[in-house]
Design a protein around this motif. Structure first.
Motif, short mmCIF file in Angstrom:
data_model
loop_
_atom_site.label_atom_id
_atom_site.label_comp_id
_atom_site.label_asym_id
_atom_site.label_seq_id
_atom_site.Cartn_x
_atom_site.Cartn_y
_atom_site.Cartn_z
N LYS A 15 0.63 -1.27 0.27
CA LYS A 15 -0.10 -0.13 0.00
C LYS A 15 1.01 1.30 -0.01
N ILE A 16 1.97 1.25 -0.53
CA ILE A 16 2.87 2.36 -0.87
C ILE A 16 2.47 3.24 -2.10
N ILE A 17 2.02 2.41 -2.89
CA ILE A 17 1.47 3.06 -4.22
C ILE A 17 0.11 2.89 -4.80
N SER A 18 -0.43 3.44 -5.49
CA SER A 18 -1.63 3.02 -6.28
C SER A 18 -1.22 3.11 -7.81
N PHE A 19 -2.20 2.41 -8.59
CA PHE A 19 -1.90 2.35 -9.98
C PHE A 19 -2.96 3.44 -10.96
N SER A 20 -3.81 4.11 -10.30
CA SER A 20 -4.52 4.94 -10.96
C SER A 20 -4.84 6.26 -10.04
N GLU A 23 -7.32 6.57 -6.45
CA GLU A 23 -7.51 5.06 -6.01
C GLU A 23 -6.92 4.77 -4.73
N PRO A 24 -7.68 4.43 -3.75
CA PRO A 24 -7.38 4.13 -2.39
C PRO A 24 -6.16 2.80 -2.59
N GLN A 25 -4.96 3.23 -1.90
CA GLN A 25 -3.90 2.01 -1.84
C GLN A 25 -4.43 0.70 -1.51
N SER A 26 -5.57 0.50 -0.80
CA SER A 26 -6.20 -0.68 -0.19
C SER A 26 -6.85 -1.63 -1.54
N VAL A 27 -7.23 -0.69 -2.43
CA VAL A 27 -8.21 -1.35 -3.53
C VAL A 27 -7.47 -2.28 -4.15
N THR A 28 -7.81 -3.35 -4.64
CA THR A 28 -7.14 -4.27 -5.51
C THR A 28 -8.12 -5.15 -6.41
N GLY A 147 -6.78 6.28 -17.29
CA GLY A 147 -6.86 6.72 -15.82
C GLY A 147 -5.89 6.12 -15.06
N LEU A 148 -4.77 5.66 -15.71
CA LEU A 148 -3.88 4.73 -14.76
C LEU A 148 -2.75 6.12 -14.63
N ASN A 149 -1.80 5.89 -13.58
CA ASN A 149 -0.75 6.87 -13.59
C ASN A 149 0.51 6.16 -13.97
N SER A 150 1.59 6.84 -13.74
CA SER A 150 2.80 6.25 -14.26
C SER A 150 3.24 4.56 -13.60
N PHE A 151 2.72 4.51 -12.31
CA PHE A 151 3.13 3.16 -11.87
C PHE A 151 2.40 2.23 -12.76
N GLY A 152 0.88 2.59 -12.71
CA GLY A 152 -0.02 1.83 -13.37
C GLY A 152 0.24 1.31 -14.81
N LEU A 153 0.87 2.31 -15.75
CA LEU A 153 1.24 2.17 -17.10
C LEU A 153 2.40 1.25 -16.99
N MET A 154 3.58 1.39 -16.13
CA MET A 154 4.59 0.62 -16.03
C MET A 154 4.19 -0.91 -15.72
N TRP A 155 3.21 -0.98 -14.76
CA TRP A 155 2.75 -2.30 -14.46
C TRP A 155 2.17 -3.05 -15.66
N CYS A 156 1.30 -2.45 -16.30
CA CYS A 156 0.60 -3.03 -17.36
C CYS A 156 1.74 -3.32 -18.55
N ASN A 157 2.60 -2.36 -18.97
CA ASN A 157 3.49 -2.93 -20.03
C ASN A 157 4.38 -3.97 -19.32
#
Length: 269
Positions: A15-20, A23-28, A147-157
């Motif tokens: 729960k350090i980062i979120s992907f969008s 988005e609350p960090q706890s949401v998965t 709606g993804l942030n940089s972390f979310g884009l990196m994760w998907c990629n």
């Protein structure tokens, strides 16, 4: 790529980062992919453009000398402007176009003494430029639409590209060569490799962040500035490069063009 996915997965789980955004960090949304499958599919063009960008860029350095390669790669700024217009309809002011023109002129002046023409090598480099422009424009476009942030884009990629790259390197024999590397289990090598992976992760994050916050063109200009500083620091630290007035003039023009671009962006021109 695997290290990047591991870092992101751990930070998301802790729960350090979120992907969008928002988005609350706890949401998965999904316990495996951590994001909805629909969003993952939406980022497929980004992953495909990244794979093409990486593979063609690696091929483009094989058949051309370094000065000319650097010269031709700096024309990516022009391709980026064209791709941004085709994907998003974005137009740039005459001031921005002028600063980009100065940057490209500086690249050709710097490489003027190495204008050795090879049709195949030139075409591969220009293909790499197009792929690079599409990749950066895809980051900016998909970042906004998904709606993804940089972390979310990196994760998907990462989770799309890593399995493909694993199969590709296995097919090409690179994994077999890796396993026979004599220092693979050396603690010194493993520490340096880990630090290299962390640095690559940070570089990729800031590329994604800069592109989503600003634009693909801004990231390309920053890449050109990075090359100038690399050349300067390399000359100061390692020496060995003969003085070439044309190269110095060309590098100075490139730096001037990049500074003019930054000034125009600050002034909103």
């Amino acid at each position: 790529m695997l290290s990047s996915c591991a870092f992101l997965y751990a930070m998301k789980r802790w729960k350090i980062i979120s992907f969008s955004e928002g988005e609350p960090q706890s949401v998965t949304s999904n316990p495996i992919t951590l994001i909805p499958l629909r969003t993952l599919v939406h980022t497929l063009p980004l992953a495909v453009s990244y794979l093409l960008y990486m593979l063609i860029t690696m091929e483009s350095v094989r058949g051309i000398n370094v000065p000319m390669y650097t010269t031709l790669r700096r024309t990516t700024v022009a391709f980026t402007m064209i791709v941004e217009y085709l994907l998003t309809g974005r137009k740039h002011s005459s001031y921005i176009v002028g600063s980009v023109g100065i940057t490209i002129l500086g690249a050709f002046v710097a490489g003027a003494r190495d204008l050795s023409f090879d049709a195949y090598s030139y075409s591969i480099v220009f293909m790499a430029n197009i792929c690079s422009a599409v990749y950066l424009a895809s980051i900016a476009h998909i970042g906004k639409s998904s709606g993804l942030n940089s972390f979310g884009l990196m994760w998907c990629n990462g989770i799309i590209c890593a399995p493909i790259l694993l199969l590709w390197t296995s097919f090409k024999g690179d994994l077999e060569a890796l396993m026979s590397f004599p220092y693979l289990y050396s603690s010194g090598f493993q520490v340096v490799m880990l630090l290299s992976c962390i640095m690559a992760f940070l570089i990729n994050y800031y590329v994604f962040l800069n592109t989503t916050l600003n634009s693909a063109l801004t990231q390309t200009i920053c890449g050109n500035l990075k090359d100038l500083f690399t050349i300067g620091f390399g000359w100061l630290l390692f020496g060995g490069l003969p003085f070439d007035l044309m190269n110095v003039v060309g590098q100075s023009l490139g730096f001037l063009g990049s500074c003019l671009y930054a000034y125009c962006k600050l002034k909103g021109k």
